[in-house]
Design an enzyme around this catalytic site. Structure first.
Site, PDB file in Angstrom:
ATOM      1  N   PHE A 135       0.892  -1.165   0.000  1.00 61.39           N
ATOM      2  CA  PHE A 135       0.000   0.000   0.000  1.00 61.39           C
ATOM      3  C   PHE A 135       0.933   1.220   0.000  1.00 61.39           C
ATOM      4  CE2 PHE A 135      -2.690   3.229   1.859  1.00 61.39           C
ATOM      5  CZ  PHE A 135      -3.955   2.939   1.400  1.00 61.39           C
ATOM      6  N   ASP A 204       2.269  -5.093   8.491  1.00 66.79           N
ATOM      7  CA  ASP A 204       1.121  -4.206   8.408  1.00 66.79           C
ATOM      8  C   ASP A 204      -0.127  -5.084   8.282  1.00 66.79           C
ATOM      9  OD1 ASP A 204      -1.017  -2.671   7.439  1.00 66.79           O
ATOM     10  OD2 ASP A 204       0.352  -1.152   6.657  1.00 66.79           O
ATOM     11  N   TYR A 229     -10.409   0.867  10.975  1.00 64.02           N
ATOM     12  CA  TYR A 229     -11.673   1.224  10.321  1.00 64.02           C
ATOM     13  C   TYR A 229     -12.057   0.258   9.213  1.00 64.02           C
ATOM     14  CZ  TYR A 229      -8.168   3.596   7.423  1.00 64.02           C
ATOM     15  OH  TYR A 229      -7.055   3.887   6.675  1.00 64.02           O
ATOM     16  N   LYS A 230     -11.245  -0.792   8.986  1.00 66.69           N
ATOM     17  CA  LYS A 230     -11.570  -1.783   7.959  1.00 66.69           C
ATOM     18  C   LYS A 230     -12.340  -2.920   8.646  1.00 66.69           C
ATOM     19  CE  LYS A 230      -7.890  -0.031   5.063  1.00 66.69           C
ATOM     20  NZ  LYS A 230      -6.477  -0.076   4.672  1.00 66.69           N
ATOM     21  N   ARG A 379     -12.882  -4.864  -6.536  1.00 68.40           N
ATOM     22  CA  ARG A 379     -12.599  -5.499  -5.238  1.00 68.40           C
ATOM     23  C   ARG A 379     -13.901  -5.753  -4.491  1.00 68.40           C
ATOM     24  NH1 ARG A 379      -8.478  -2.698  -1.274  1.00 68.40           N
ATOM     25  NH2 ARG A 379     -10.262  -1.284  -1.145  1.00 68.40           N
TER      26      ARG A 379
END
Ligand SMILES: *Cc1c(COP(=O)(O)O)cnc(C)c1O
Length: 403
Positions: A135, A204, A229-230, A379
């Site tokens: 990312f 990560d 927040y995922k 996705r």
């Protein structure tokens, strides 16, 4: 087409309703504010809202802030919340209490972890390996951390990191699950190989925390970061977490030693003395409103077994891949998510060579919310606490219609 997409649909494949009826986690969906008209498959980007959050936040705002005011730092437990909530996340990522602290963004915690890894490493090591498909924020921050510490960065595909580590390697910064393809990397094997080379493993966990068992302590991970927040449903911009393995805590030297990480913050001592334990990873005043929204959101995990979450995640993504193969006209999409369970996170990414962005927009208009990543990836995230097999079926059917 991947193997999973080529697999013929078994004639007696259980249908979505039967799979949902047999799902031991199906009761958890009621803990979320979800409307039944929408199939929400973007929990890998922003998790759904747990019902516990709004009433808790209303109380935090009106009573703890509005009436108790400054007294809440002690009386409402605000001061210790970063470590307390950190321990709740610790349970979900396989960390014993006292090693996880919540605060700041993932980007900021990547910075702390990478610089701290350099400061922990032995002399003569000056190379930081970074997952080549990382990312972007991790790559940008690691590059800056390298410049500040006199190291160089080498980008290596995550599966090759184990072989790439050598006598000059400080650490490798690796995404546990690739955000674009949904590929799960080998955390135990890569960590062991890094240690073999005398290097540290910095993981990560943004796309694995809350999606699958991680086993930080069990696998000897040195440092880890992740966002909340995922799959942890903490809400937009909720603070991230930082894990510092207990054996490293005494030597963990934060590059952002704010007053909250001081051994005695209210001494207002001009000389810095680091706190013991996870609090050493703190920086400034905690983001109380979003931190306590996250705290309330974590209630949905009470009593949940991560092995059951993983089993459902794999069953959901298997089912979706099978239904896409059965329903979508051949050649229109191709899975870039590995078919092998050991290499799959909790999302399915479909390459759609023609018109991917418009295809996703059409899906969203029909109530199937996934997302699009340039240039051509659709996705679909599967959050096992609230995604049903009926959702997966409707998503596959709608995709087939759109295509
Ligand atoms: C989502 C994500 C981030 C987000 O970082 P922020 O600082 O919260 O914006 C970072 N790294 C990875 C691997 C991610 O998936």
């Amino acid at each position: 087409m991947s193997d999973a997409l080529d697999a013929p649909e078994a004639p007696d494949a259980p249908d979505a309703a039967r799979l949902d009826a047999a799902d031991e986690l199906r009761g958890r969906r009621a803990a979320f504010e979800l409307d039944d008209d929408t199939v929400y498959l973007d929990g890998n980007s922003l998790g759904a809202l747990p019902r516990t959050v709004a009433p808790r936040l209303a109380d935090v705002v009106r009573r703890e802030w509005g009436r108790l005011l400054i007294r809440s730092w002690e009386e409402s437990g605000w001061w210790a919340a970063p470590e307390r909530v950190g321990d709740r996340i610790g349970r979900l990522v396989g960390a014993a209490p006292g090693q996880v602290v919540v605060g700041d963004s993932t980007s900021v915690n990547v910075f702390k972890a990478v610089v701290a890894a350099v400061r922990l490493a032995g002399d003569g090591r000056d190379e930081i390996l970074v997952d080549a498909a990382t990312f972007p924020t991790d790559g940008y921050i690691a590059a800056s951390a390298a410049r500040l510490t006199g190291c160089r960065i080498r980008a290596v595909p995550a599966p090759d990191l184990a072989a790439a580590a050598g006598p000059r390697t400080v650490a490798a910064l690796v995404n546990h699950v690739d955000y674009r393809t949904g590929r799960l990397h080998d955390l135990p094997g890569t960590t062991a190989a890094l240690h073999e080379a005398g290097a540290l493993a910095v993981w990560d966990l943004c796309h694995s925390a809350g999606a699958l068992p991680v086993g930080l302590d069990g696998h000897g991970v040195d440092l880890a970061v992740g966002c909340t927040y995922k799959y942890l449903n903490g809400g937009p911009g909720s603070p991230a977490f930082l894990y510092v393995r207990r054996d490293h805590q005494d030597r963990f030297d934060s590059p952002l030693p704010g007053w909250n990480s001081h051994a005695d913050p209210f001494s207002m001592d001009p000389a810095y003395r680091p706190a013991d334990g996870a609090a050493r990873g703190r920086t400034g005043t905690p983001e109380i409103l979003s931190l306590l929204a996250l705290d309330a959101a974590l209630d949905v995990w009470d009593g949940v077994d991560l092995a059951a979450v993983r089993a459902k995640s794999l069953a959901l993504t298997d089912f979706f891949l099978r239904r896409v193969a059965a329903l979508v006209p051949p050649g229109r999409v191709e899975s870039v998510t590995p078919a092998a369970h050991a290499e799959r996170g909790s999302q399915v990414s479909l390459r759609c060579p023609s018109g991917a962005e418009d295809v996703m927009a059409a899906l969203v208009r029909r109530g199937v919310v996934g997302d699009f990543r340039r240039p051509d990836v659709l996705r679909f995230g599967f959050a096992p606490l609230y995604t049903s097999f009926a959702d997966a079926e409707r998503a596959a059917r709608t995709l087939a219609e759109v295509l």
